[in-house]
Design a protein around this motif. Structure first.
Motif, PDB file in Angstrom:
ATOM      1  N   UNK A   9       0.803  -1.208   0.000  1.00 32.06           N
ATOM      2  CA  UNK A   9       0.000   0.000   0.000  1.00 32.06           C
ATOM      3  C   UNK A   9       0.834   1.256   0.000  1.00 32.06           C
ATOM      4  N   UNK A  10       0.153   2.395   0.074  1.00 30.73           N
ATOM      5  CA  UNK A  10       0.860   3.678   0.042  1.00 30.73           C
ATOM      6  C   UNK A  10       1.591   3.967   1.348  1.00 30.73           C
ATOM      7  N   UNK A  11       2.610   4.798   1.234  1.00 28.83           N
ATOM      8  CA  UNK A  11       3.389   5.257   2.376  1.00 28.83           C
ATOM      9  C   UNK A  11       2.750   6.542   2.896  1.00 28.83           C
ATOM     10  N   UNK A  12       2.607   6.670   4.213  1.00 33.75           N
ATOM     11  CA  UNK A  12       2.050   7.884   4.823  1.00 33.75           C
ATOM     12  C   UNK A  12       3.191   8.664   5.473  1.00 33.75           C
ATOM     13  N   UNK A  13       3.457   9.855   4.977  1.00 33.03           N
ATOM     14  CA  UNK A  13       4.531  10.694   5.511  1.00 33.03           C
ATOM     15  C   UNK A  13       3.990  11.496   6.696  1.00 33.03           C
ATOM     16  N   UNK A  14       4.772  11.532   7.770  1.00 38.26           N
ATOM     17  CA  UNK A  14       4.386  12.242   8.999  1.00 38.26           C
ATOM     18  C   UNK A  14       4.340  13.745   8.772  1.00 38.26           C
ATOM     19  N   UNK A  16       5.811  16.001  10.354  1.00 37.20           N
ATOM     20  CA  UNK A  16       7.149  16.594  10.486  1.00 37.20           C
ATOM     21  C   UNK A  16       8.039  16.302   9.277  1.00 37.20           C
ATOM     22  N   UNK A  17       7.536  15.499   8.347  1.00 42.24           N
ATOM     23  CA  UNK A  17       8.235  15.122   7.118  1.00 42.24           C
ATOM     24  C   UNK A  17       9.581  14.449   7.383  1.00 42.24           C
ATOM     25  N   UNK A  18       9.718  13.835   8.556  1.00 44.45           N
ATOM     26  CA  UNK A  18      10.945  13.130   8.920  1.00 44.45           C
ATOM     27  C   UNK A  18      10.748  11.620   8.982  1.00 44.45           C
ATOM     28  N   UNK A  19       9.476  11.186   9.118  1.00 43.46           N
ATOM     29  CA  UNK A  19       9.162   9.774   9.274  1.00 43.46           C
ATOM     30  C   UNK A  19       8.055   9.376   8.313  1.00 43.46           C
ATOM     31  N   UNK A  20       7.906   8.064   8.160  1.00 44.94           N
ATOM     32  CA  UNK A  20       6.825   7.533   7.336  1.00 44.94           C
ATOM     33  C   UNK A  20       6.241   6.310   8.030  1.00 44.94           C
ATOM     34  N   UNK A  21       4.947   6.116   7.825  1.00 45.44           N
ATOM     35  CA  UNK A  21       4.268   4.916   8.314  1.00 45.44           C
ATOM     36  C   UNK A  21       4.005   4.024   7.109  1.00 45.44           C
ATOM     37  N   UNK A  22       4.247   2.736   7.288  1.00 41.96           N
ATOM     38  CA  UNK A  22       4.054   1.768   6.211  1.00 41.96           C
ATOM     39  C   UNK A  22       3.474   0.478   6.775  1.00 41.96           C
ATOM     40  N   UNK A  51      -2.885  -4.398  10.162  1.00 41.71           N
ATOM     41  CA  UNK A  51      -3.363  -3.242   9.396  1.00 41.71           C
ATOM     42  C   UNK A  51      -3.625  -3.605   7.944  1.00 41.71           C
ATOM     43  N   UNK A  52      -4.460  -2.786   7.292  1.00 45.05           N
ATOM     44  CA  UNK A  52      -4.682  -2.963   5.863  1.00 45.05           C
ATOM     45  C   UNK A  52      -5.076  -1.627   5.251  1.00 45.05           C
ATOM     46  N   UNK A  53      -4.839  -1.498   3.968  1.00 44.24           N
ATOM     47  CA  UNK A  53      -5.248  -0.289   3.257  1.00 44.24           C
ATOM     48  C   UNK A  53      -4.333   0.888   3.502  1.00 44.24           C
ATOM     49  N   UNK A  94     -14.368  -0.947   7.823  1.00 38.05           N
ATOM     50  CA  UNK A  94     -14.181   0.431   7.408  1.00 38.05           C
ATOM     51  C   UNK A  94     -12.880   0.521   6.636  1.00 38.05           C
ATOM     52  N   UNK A  95     -12.789   1.443   5.704  1.00 30.82           N
ATOM     53  CA  UNK A  95     -11.595   1.547   4.869  1.00 30.82           C
ATOM     54  C   UNK A  95     -11.159   2.996   4.711  1.00 30.82           C
ATOM     55  N   UNK A  96      -9.910   3.149   4.349  1.00 32.04           N
ATOM     56  CA  UNK A  96      -9.310   4.428   3.960  1.00 32.04           C
ATOM     57  C   UNK A  96      -9.525   5.550   4.966  1.00 32.04           C
ATOM     58  N   UNK A  97      -9.177   5.337   6.228  1.00 30.50           N
ATOM     59  CA  UNK A  97      -9.366   6.411   7.207  1.00 30.50           C
ATOM     60  C   UNK A  97      -8.409   7.580   6.952  1.00 30.50           C
TER      61      UNK A  97
END
Length: 126
Positions: A9-14, A16-22, A51-53, A94-97
């Motif tokens: 899935x897509x990467x979510x950038x924090x 602070x633009x220093x970290x990412x959630x995957x 986790x999913x999505x 539920x999806x895509x929060x």
């Protein structure tokens, strides 16, 4: 960097633009992880949730919201970055929060209804 890990899935950038959630898949199981944007400092969060999505960050960078399952039950969860357990916000599919910019609401799509349509729903993070 392990050869048996794969990002899903897509990467979510924090904020602070220093970290990412995957979401990382290892040994046939999805896990939520946070890492520096250079790929270092990988931290697995809350192994109790599968986790999913898509993922999204709270404006203060202290939480990640995800759909997924915990204890065999689907839901929407907020997961603390400090390593605590997930907080179930919604029971059921539920999806895509997505967290609102002001942090007051998490919007997500509900289960698919007849005709292939889904409702857009919201929940307060508290």
């Amino acid at each position: 960097h392990a050869s048996d890990d794969a990002i899903e899935g897509p990467v979510a950038v924090a904020p602070d633009e220093q970290r990412a959630a995957v979401i990382v898949r290892r040994d046939q199981r999805a896990r939520l992880a946070v890492l520096s944007l250079d790929g270092s400092g990988v931290q697995t969060l809350s192994p109790d949730i599968v986790p999913e999505g898509t993922l999204d960050w709270s404006a203060d960078g202290q939480w990640i919201v995800s759909s997924g399952t915990a204890a065999g039950a689907a839901g929407i969860f907020k997961v603390p970055i400090d390593g605590g357990g997930p907080v179930r916000l919604v029971s059921g599919r539920g999806d895509s929060p997505v967290w609102s910019p002001d942090g007051e609401l998490i919007v997500y799509t509900g289960p698919v209804l007849s005709g292939g349509v889904s409702r857009i729903l919201g929940v307060r993070p508290d």
